[in-house]
Enzyme design. Structure first.
Site, PDB file in Angstrom:
ATOM      1  N   TYR A  64      45.727  44.597  38.235  1.00 45.20           N
ATOM      2  CA  TYR A  64      44.334  44.014  38.253  1.00 45.20           C
ATOM      3  C   TYR A  64      44.642  42.788  37.548  1.00 45.20           C
ATOM      4  CZ  TYR A  64      42.175  47.271  40.354  1.00 45.20           C
ATOM      5  OH  TYR A  64      41.567  48.268  41.213  1.00 45.20           O
ATOM      6  N   ASN A  97      40.571  42.141  47.100  1.00 40.16           N
ATOM      7  CA  ASN A  97      40.930  43.139  46.165  1.00 40.16           C
ATOM      8  C   ASN A  97      41.552  44.166  47.477  1.00 40.16           C
ATOM      9  OD1 ASN A  97      40.911  45.600  44.249  1.00 40.16           O
ATOM     10  ND2 ASN A  97      38.650  45.511  44.299  1.00 40.16           N
ATOM     11  N   ARG A 143      38.353  36.068  46.728  1.00 38.19           N
ATOM     12  CA  ARG A 143      39.567  37.005  45.809  1.00 38.19           C
ATOM     13  C   ARG A 143      39.838  38.430  46.679  1.00 38.19           C
ATOM     14  NH1 ARG A 143      38.439  41.775  42.277  1.00 38.19           N
ATOM     15  NH2 ARG A 143      39.681  42.574  41.899  1.00 38.19           N
ATOM     16  N   HIS A 178      30.194  48.036  34.306  1.00 41.57           N
ATOM     17  CA  HIS A 178      32.073  48.369  35.359  1.00 41.57           C
ATOM     18  C   HIS A 178      32.540  50.059  34.407  1.00 41.57           C
ATOM     19  CE1 HIS A 178      32.868  46.373  30.600  1.00 41.57           C
ATOM     20  NE2 HIS A 178      32.408  47.872  30.583  1.00 41.57           N
ATOM     21  N   LYS A 214      42.782  53.959  41.292  1.00 39.95           N
ATOM     22  CA  LYS A 214      42.347  53.652  42.501  1.00 39.95           C
ATOM     23  C   LYS A 214      42.456  55.113  43.733  1.00 39.95           C
ATOM     24  CE  LYS A 214      44.429  48.913  43.357  1.00 39.95           C
ATOM     25  NZ  LYS A 214      43.278  48.437  44.327  1.00 39.95           N
TER      26      LYS A 214
END
Lengths: 348, 349, 187
Positions: free
Chosen positions: A31, A227, A225, A195, A321
């Protein structure tokens, strides 16, 4: 049109447009705040992407927007705008319509006129059949709020971030495709409040650096970005929100049980960051793409890279993930010679 | 992400496709010049093609390149960049307007008064947000002193534009109330009231009254000379206002001493910079080849903010709030320093 | 595990504590949610009355409006009535269980108050109200963070996240199986 080269893999359609999330030479993923300037075309092993801020999705545009509109019609809580954010939503709408008209002049038009009653805009989207006149700031001149109006024209999930009390808050959002996110719960929260359920992002202070980045985003630049994750859904279903969890929550267990790895989806999110000048709000808009392992297997460079990256991930990130338990058999299927593994199901 | 790569990419792919998002250095034409008072000149600018200009947040300023005859610093400098508050509501403008007080010091403001004329092209940059309202304000208390009326007028116009409510306190010397008629016209509309004060005592009295009688959720904003801002802060505290509701913009910073020596480490390169008394961190960074945006160099405009990873800080600016200062993760490099003699700080550049 | 201090959950919502009176306030509304029923004083009620009395003693010359209310609805009603004509300079102090304080805080925030205008005195923090993201029902129960409960609306087993809405005061709950699924928010 003259075709001068014959590529060995499909170069049109879904796969050719896919924003493959890894640079060619990447073998290890961690990350990071991996932002880059927007509108830079990236070539991939199967095609290219990234010329525009809004990726309409080619021939899939109509279907994506029908899905989006169905979800918005059925569940109005997918849009939430905190008090005082209406000007920022107008700012967002005007920015995106101007950008669309410039990016897709054969499909979309925006005419602007100053009138005594205000700034009049005439928006035409020939792909969806939209023809709407509105006056900037006049809520009654649109059939719905400005954020919803935009959300019914573009495939991106729309999020606006604004600073108050020295912190960035998600103070407006329209989300139909984001992963495991509830806009009706999270809008109004600051980034560091949100978060908490994302342990991966707090590692190494990445959320804090992302917040620093958004806070300092200059008005004259647009960044993006990319992801990725393996999707919770075994189909190309984009809406894996918490609200629809009961609908998709059983997909993966069944897929794992049946070892139906070809259906597993790589979920790619392209985020765009624009500082809107009238209100200082910053966009955190997200365009979600899905592709199955079956499709990835057709592109050897992708197949090999994805397997390498997924298998190399430390256990904690793989667990976060969500694919720690099945990444080895799934990647073994991906890299096995075609025909060696039984072909079950298919890519929808 | 390395900076050179970004610059190359941006050169090839302009960030914004529509001209209404241009905020870089460009020329605008003077289309109107109005004398508001003996000492205040109102200048209206348009794009040479008459097109839409970039929208801006209320309270934003425009940076104007001026050519003063008396140069304040280096002899080889032939131009100066001055920041002037825009007076409009910032919504999809076709004109930018600023009101400039003649300072009489031979600087940029005198040039605006003596040299600018309709038809001239001037070089501008921005607008830049510097004194924006809270988007979630329920009501606004807007306080202006003298030429500090310019950002306050912008705030008031935006409140009216978006259907909000506000109270304005305008403190001016009789005969020197620039934009007084504009404010009186706004106050004729529902939801807007104007309180005028023409002496120091009267201003203090009005401030005490108005701070004591604002609905919950109000945010207050003030721009003006230092004594008025001090009275404003005192009146807010006396009425029990928490700091987070009291916003202000200062024209000039107080004189600062040379400060303590300290060392700054640049996180990306590990380079250590010794910053002696009398030298700012900004100067040390610029001398070492680091690009740091900057404008006022007085701790007022906020342009030279740098993120800080670690180290004790002495904040000497007028931009950051108390809570931002205590967070210790950012500083204005033009005035703020290491927290004590010999302090080691690490800047995230 | 991320430290709770970084989350949307105030410290007092998981560890009982009493915040001091803000001496800069000009007017204070004190709301005590006692939880007392018809049968008389509860232990919670006794503790809440003590907190409110302590605040009254520490308020100096500020104007006080004190409301001891049996339940959250009455507390919110009393607070909202006080705030109708309130001016900036007003502070709100709420005493009660964490669950009651979160609910009254939501009403105060809706009325336009900010965090630095609010103080809390929490006497117990074992019960939480959990909002089901699937059916939008709320369920109040003695349940810990990251523990499970059954949704009163749809009977699904929900996991309680340490994630609380400022707007409603509810904790976020969603189907427990989701913990095994890949999921993330954008950031």
């Amino acid at each position: 049109m003259t075709v001068t080269t014959v590529r060995p893999f499909p170069t049109r359609g879904h796969t050719a447009r896919l924003p493959w999330p890894f640079p060619d030479d990447l073998t290890e993923f961690r990350y990071s705040v991996n932002v880059e300037p927007a509108r830079v075309v990236r070539r991939t092993a199967a095609g290219e992407w990234g010329a525009h801020i809004v990726d309409l999705g080619g021939e899939e545009y109509g279907a994506i927007m029908a899905d989006r509109r169905r979800i918005l019609d059925a569940d109005p809580t997918r849009v939430r705008v905190m008090p005082g954010m209406a000007p920022a939503c107008w700012d967002l709408l005007v920015y995106y319509l101007r950008d669309l008209a410039a990016s897709y002049p054969h499909l979309m038009e925006l005419d602007e006129t100053a009138t005594p009653a205000g700034d009049r805009f005439h928006w035409r989207n020939h792909a969806l059949g939209t023809d709407q006149v509105f006056v900037l700031g006049d809520a009654a001149s649109l059939p719905c709020d400005p954020m919803t109006f935009l959300g019914r024209e573009v495939p991106d999930d729309l999020l606006l971030v604004k600073e108050r009390d020295g912190r960035l808050h998600f103070d407006a959002g329209l989300v139909t495709f984001a992963a495991a996110w509830s806009v009706s719960f999270d809008v109004g929260m600051s980034m560091d409040e949100i978060h908490q359920p994302v342990p991966g992002l707090t590692r190494a202070g990445i959320t804090s650096r992302a917040e620093q980045f958004l806070r300092r985003l200059p008005a004259d630049q647009v960044y993006r970005r990319v992801n990725w994750t393996l999707s919770a859904s075994g189909t190309r279903k984009l809406d894996v929100s918490l609200e629809e969890l009961p609908e998709w929550g059983t997909d993966i267990p069944a897929l794992v049980r049946d070892e139906d790895w070809g259906r597993l989806q790589l979920r790619i999110e392209v985020e765009h960051f624009v500082r809107l000048p009238m209100t200082g709000a910053v966009t955190f808009n997200i365009r979600t793409h899905m592709t199955s392992l079956e499709e990835i297997r057709q592109v050897p460079a992708w197949r090999d890279q994805l397997a390498r990256v997924v298998l190399e991930l430390p256990d904690d990130i793989a667990a976060y993930k969500g694919f720690l338990d099945y990444r080895e058999p799934a990647m073994a299927w991906l890299t096995a010679p075609v025909g060696a593994a039984p072909h079950v199901g298919g890519a929808g | 992400m390395s900076a050179p790569a970004v610059e190359r990419a941006v050169e090839r792919y302009p960030a914004h496709l529509h001209p209404a998002y241009a905020t870089g250095v460009r020329s605008l034409r003077v289309v109107e010049v109005v004398r508001l008072t003996d000492t205040v000149r109102h200048v209206v600018l348009e794009a040479p093609d008459g097109g839409v200009l970039a929208s801006y947040e209320p309270g934003a300023h425009l940076v104007v390149t001026t050519f003063p005859e008396v140069l304040p610093t280096e002899a080889d400098q032939t131009e100066k960049r001055n920041a002037y508050s825009l007076t409009g509501d910032g919504v999809n403008p076709r004109r930018y307007a600023v009101s400039v007080l003649r300072r009489g010091d031979g600087g940029g403001s005198d040039w605006v008064h003596d040299a600018l004329a309709v038809g001239d092209l001037v070089e501008v940059e921005g607008p830049r947000s510097s004194f924006a309202p809270r988007h979630d304000q329920r009501h606004a208390l807007l306080v202006a002193g003298g030429i500090g009326v310019t950002p306050v007028l912008s705030h008031a116009r935006a409140v009216v534009r978006w259907g909000g409510t506000c109270e304005i306190v305008y403190s001016y010397r009789p005969g020197h109330g620039a934009h007084l008629e504009d404010l009186r016209a706004l106050a004729a509309r529902p939801g807007v009231t104007l309180h005028e004060a023409t002496t120091v005592e009267h201003t203090a009295r009005v401030l005490a009254e108005r701070f004591a009688d604002q609905p919950l959720g109000t945010h207050a904003y003030a721009c003006g000379p230092v004594p008025m801002l001090d009275a404003y802060v005192d009146a807010a505290a006396a009425a029990g206002w928490p700091e987070g509701r009291v916003h202000l913009e200062r024209f000039t910073a107080p004189e600062l001493d040379a400060g303590v020596p300290f060392t700054a480490t640049v996180a990306s390169t590990g380079q250590r910079l010794a910053v002696p008394p009398g030298t700012s961190l900004l100067t040390a960074l610029l001398d070492a080849g680091h690009e740091v945006a900057n404008l006022c160099r007085q701790g007022v405009c906020g342009e030279c903010l740098v993120p800080v990873r670690s180290g004790a800080l002495e904040h000497r600016d007028l931009v950051l709030s108390e809570s931002e200062k205590s967070a210790g993760d950012r500083m204005l490099s033009c005035v703020s320093r290491g927290g004590h003699a010999g302090a080691e700080i690490e800047v995230d550049l | 595990m991320v430290s709770l201090s970084q989350t949307s959950l105030p410290t007092w919502a998981h560890t009982p504590q009493v915040e001091p009176v803000d001496p800069t306030g000009r007017v204070h509304t004190l709301v005590g949610v006692t939880g007392d029923g018809a049968e008389g004083d509860s232990p919670t009620g006794t503790a809440v009355r003590e907190v409110v009395a302590g605040w009254q003693a520490a308020s100096g010359s500020a104007t006080l409006h004190v409301h001891l209310c049996a339940d959250v609805a009455a507390g919110i009603a009393a607070l909202e009535a006080d705030l109708v004509s309130a001016r900036v300079g007003h502070r709100v102090l709420v005493a009660g269980t964490a669950d009651a304080c979160l609910a009254v805080r939501a009403a105060a925030v809706r009325a336009g108050l900010a965090d630095d205008e609010l103080r809390f005195g929490v006497v117990a923090a074992d019960v939480r109200t959990v909002w089901c993201v699937h059916c939008s029902a709320t369920t109040a129960a003695a349940v810990g963070l990251d523990e499970d409960l059954t949704c009163s609306g749809c009977a699904r087993t929900l996991v309680v996240y340490p994630h609380v809405s400022r707007r409603t005061g509810h904790h976020l709950g969603f189907m427990v199986d989701a913990e095994d699924q890949p999921w993330e928010v954008p950031a």
